[in-house]
Design a protein around this motif. Structure first.
Motif, PDB file in Angstrom:
ATOM      1  N   UNK A  69       0.838  -1.211   0.000  1.00 26.76           N
ATOM      2  CA  UNK A  69       0.000   0.000   0.000  1.00 26.76           C
ATOM      3  C   UNK A  69       0.865   1.250   0.000  1.00 26.76           C
ATOM      4  N   UNK A  70       1.897   1.257   0.844  1.00 30.35           N
ATOM      5  CA  UNK A  70       2.773   2.429   0.921  1.00 30.35           C
ATOM      6  C   UNK A  70       3.485   2.665  -0.407  1.00 30.35           C
ATOM      7  N   UNK A  71       3.950   1.599  -1.027  1.00 30.90           N
ATOM      8  CA  UNK A  71       4.635   1.736  -2.321  1.00 30.90           C
ATOM      9  C   UNK A  71       3.674   2.245  -3.393  1.00 30.90           C
ATOM     10  N   UNK A  72       2.458   1.692  -3.424  1.00 29.10           N
ATOM     11  CA  UNK A  72       1.475   2.111  -4.429  1.00 29.10           C
ATOM     12  C   UNK A  72       1.063   3.570  -4.235  1.00 29.10           C
ATOM     13  N   UNK A  73       1.070   4.027  -2.980  1.00 28.57           N
ATOM     14  CA  UNK A  73       0.663   5.408  -2.690  1.00 28.57           C
ATOM     15  C   UNK A  73       1.813   6.397  -2.835  1.00 28.57           C
ATOM     16  N   UNK A  74       3.007   5.898  -3.127  1.00 27.38           N
ATOM     17  CA  UNK A  74       4.164   6.784  -3.283  1.00 27.38           C
ATOM     18  C   UNK A  74       4.683   7.329  -1.967  1.00 27.38           C
ATOM     19  N   UNK A  75       4.556   6.574  -0.880  1.00 32.71           N
ATOM     20  CA  UNK A  75       5.027   7.023   0.433  1.00 32.71           C
ATOM     21  C   UNK A  75       6.539   7.212   0.418  1.00 32.71           C
ATOM     22  N   UNK A  76       6.996   8.152   1.239  1.00 36.03           N
ATOM     23  CA  UNK A  76       8.429   8.439   1.323  1.00 36.03           C
ATOM     24  C   UNK A  76       9.087   7.800   2.528  1.00 36.03           C
ATOM     25  N   UNK A  77       8.270   7.321   3.466  1.00 38.99           N
ATOM     26  CA  UNK A  77       8.843   6.743   4.679  1.00 38.99           C
ATOM     27  C   UNK A  77       7.869   5.722   5.277  1.00 38.99           C
ATOM     28  N   UNK A  78       8.419   4.603   5.737  1.00 37.85           N
ATOM     29  CA  UNK A  78       7.666   3.608   6.486  1.00 37.85           C
ATOM     30  C   UNK A  78       8.208   3.545   7.901  1.00 37.85           C
ATOM     31  N   UNK A  79       7.321   3.661   8.884  1.00 42.35           N
ATOM     32  CA  UNK A  79       7.734   3.540  10.285  1.00 42.35           C
ATOM     33  C   UNK A  79       6.951   2.381  10.907  1.00 42.35           C
ATOM     34  N   UNK A  80       7.675   1.447  11.500  1.00 40.40           N
ATOM     35  CA  UNK A  80       7.055   0.286  12.124  1.00 40.40           C
ATOM     36  C   UNK A  80       7.116   0.438  13.643  1.00 40.40           C
ATOM     37  N   UNK A  81       5.952   0.501  14.245  1.00 41.85           N
ATOM     38  CA  UNK A  81       5.830   0.678  15.696  1.00 41.85           C
ATOM     39  C   UNK A  81       5.851  -0.716  16.346  1.00 41.85           C
ATOM     40  N   UNK A  82       6.960  -1.041  17.017  1.00 43.33           N
ATOM     41  CA  UNK A  82       7.187  -2.413  17.468  1.00 43.33           C
ATOM     42  C   UNK A  82       6.932  -2.583  18.959  1.00 43.33           C
ATOM     43  N   UNK A  83       6.123  -3.571  19.280  1.00 39.14           N
ATOM     44  CA  UNK A  83       5.913  -4.024  20.660  1.00 39.14           C
ATOM     45  C   UNK A  83       5.534  -5.503  20.594  1.00 39.14           C
ATOM     46  N   UNK A  84       6.538  -6.360  20.601  1.00 35.43           N
ATOM     47  CA  UNK A  84       6.279  -7.795  20.446  1.00 35.43           C
ATOM     48  C   UNK A  84       7.255  -8.620  21.284  1.00 35.43           C
ATOM     49  N   UNK A  85       6.771  -9.725  21.852  1.00 35.73           N
ATOM     50  CA  UNK A  85       7.659 -10.627  22.588  1.00 35.73           C
ATOM     51  C   UNK A  85       8.399 -11.592  21.672  1.00 35.73           C
ATOM     52  N   UNK A  86       8.127 -11.509  20.370  1.00 37.52           N
ATOM     53  CA  UNK A  86       8.762 -12.419  19.429  1.00 37.52           C
ATOM     54  C   UNK A  86       7.748 -13.358  18.808  1.00 37.52           C
ATOM     55  N   UNK A  87       8.229 -14.442  18.267  1.00 33.69           N
ATOM     56  CA  UNK A  87       7.329 -15.383  17.616  1.00 33.69           C
ATOM     57  C   UNK A  87       8.083 -16.324  16.708  1.00 33.69           C
ATOM     58  N   UNK A  88       7.484 -16.639  15.585  1.00 32.69           N
ATOM     59  CA  UNK A  88       8.019 -17.662  14.690  1.00 32.69           C
ATOM     60  C   UNK A  88       9.190 -17.128  13.858  1.00 32.69           C
ATOM     61  N   UNK A  89      10.221 -17.969  13.769  1.00 38.15           N
ATOM     62  CA  UNK A  89      11.411 -17.611  13.012  1.00 38.15           C
ATOM     63  C   UNK A  89      11.091 -17.486  11.528  1.00 38.15           C
TER      64      UNK A  89
END
Length: 426
Positions: free
Chosen positions: A37-57
């Protein structure tokens, strides 16, 4: 995978994507959609808000590929935890920022039962963590220490035998965080954009449901509910709540795995074929159809899982639960198998209910008549207008001899010759 269209009103320079809870295939599918979606919309920046204990490799590796393959600059903002798979995801981004109370690290790889993974899996994960740091220009020593207990970093609270977990200050010191910032708006400004020009991408209801249904803790529960419901339905009259729960659990399992991109239509076809074969077994001899149906269903489940080992483990739990439940239902609850009742005669002809194997003729005792045939010792006699099969007490009696009935035992009528030193009824 279907992608939600991006409206003109939703277009913005910065796309914010939450990375929350357990990392699994459903999350990978969501992040893939968000990046597209970000690429199709021509976004200039992606920010990922992370809060995770982990998961599958495997899910983390897939997300890492999405991040390295996009041309849109990426940044991670760790708000609370970025452990295990979460730290790997962060290390694949161009920039990392952390909140004051956040931590990052503790990335040892473990099995689904909580035990340490084998050396091969650990080595592969350590290499992946190291490569992620190297690819983004960070010192790989600290990434390796997050996943390898043999690295000795006592100055960062991780002596040999402990996984490294970085605080915000430590992360800045070793070059794993650009800066400690208090809010997402501060991160957006630090990257040179206006907070008002951001678009937050949220998971759809289907994606949230798929993430829940593909959670490693939920899969064995769904399979157990499916088997329990169907077994309970067999032991209860009609079709009701247990069968509905069983079918719904199976539908939810496949729905979640299809949405998450884990199961294809070939798995669904195999499942339907398996169910059809089991139904056919009710009408065909030999047991081959039933065995084939069971194999097809198990194969469809294995094909739909995130990996064969974990799906085999989940199926094993479901089978164990089903066996225990079947024994309890049969022995203690007293449910009766309706299908078996239809094909096995369960009615009884008890004497207490008025059923007898033959008519007892006790009223015949004392009746006199004549032997029609020689009694050797069995033969026939006539008593009034009725002809009866009789047996003498043991002695031979000629035809045409007068006889008297002295005993009746079920269908056995015992006679004696009249005048044979006994009292007879005339």
């Amino acid at each position: 995978m279907l992608l939600a269209p991006v409206s003109v009103e939703a277009a913005g320079e910065v796309y914010v994507v939450p990375v929350e809870e357990t990392v699994e295939k459903g999350m990978a599918s969501f992040i893939d959609r968000a990046i597209t979606e970000a690429e199709d919309a021509g976004a200039k920046q992606l920010i990922f808000e992370i809060d995770t204990p982990g998961g599958r490799v495997d899910a983390a590796n897939e997300i890492g590929e999405y991040l390295t393959n996009t041309d849109v600059p990426t940044a991670a903002y760790v708000t609370s935890r970025a452990y295990s798979a979460g730290s790997y995801i962060a290390l694949n981004m161009d920039d990392i920022y952390m909140k004051s109370q956040a931590t990052m690290g503790a990335s040892g790889v473990i099995n689904s039962d909580g035990t340490a993974a084998d050396k091969k899996a650990q080595s592969a994960w350590i290499s992946a963590m190291t490569a992620a740091a190297e690819n983004t220009g960070r010192d790989p020593l600290y990434a390796k220490a997050m996943a390898d207990k043999s690295i000795d970093l006592p100055e960062y609270g991780a002596p040999k035998g402990e996984f490294l977990t970085l605080t915000p200050a430590q992360a800045v010191e070793v070059g794993y965080s650009e800066e400690t910032l208090s809010s997402m708006d501060a991160v957006v400004k630090k990257l040179g954009y206006d907070p008002s020009d951001t678009v937050r991408v949220e998971p759809t209801f289907s994606e949230n449901l798929a993430r829940f249904l593909t959670n490693p803790a939920v899969v064995p529960i769904l399979l157990s509910l499916a088997s329990l419901g169907l077994i309970a339905e067999i032991y209860t009259p009609g079709f009701g709540i247990p069968g509905s729960i069983g079918i719904m659990s199976l539908v939810l399992f496949f729905y979640g795995h299809v949405i998450a991109g884990l199961a294809g239509f070939e798995a669904i076809i195999l499942l339907v074929a398996g169910i059809a074969l089991i139904i056919a077994e009710f009408f065909l001899p030999g047991g081959i159809a039933g065995i084939g149906g069971a194999v097809a269903i198990v194969a469809s489940l294995l094909m739909s899982g995130q990996d064969l080992g974990y799906m085999a483990f989940s199926i094993g739990i479901a089978v164990l639960v089903t066996i225990v439940a079947s024994v309890l239902l049969f022995k203690f609850v007293g449910f009766q198998n309706n299908f078996v009742k239809k094909i096995v005669l369960s009615d009884s002809t008890n004497t207490s209910e008025g059923y007898v194997s033959s008519r007892s003729r006790l009223e015949l005792i004392g009746e006199t008549g004549e032997s029609l045939t020689p009694l050797r010792p069995s033969g026939s006699g006539v008593f009034g207008d009725e002809r009866l099969d009789v047996v003498s007490e043991g002695s031979f009696i000629q035809a045409g001899t007068g006889i008297i009935i002295v005993k009746v035992e079920g269908s056995r009528i015992v006679v004696r010759e009249i005048g044979d030193n006994k009292e007879e009824k005339s």
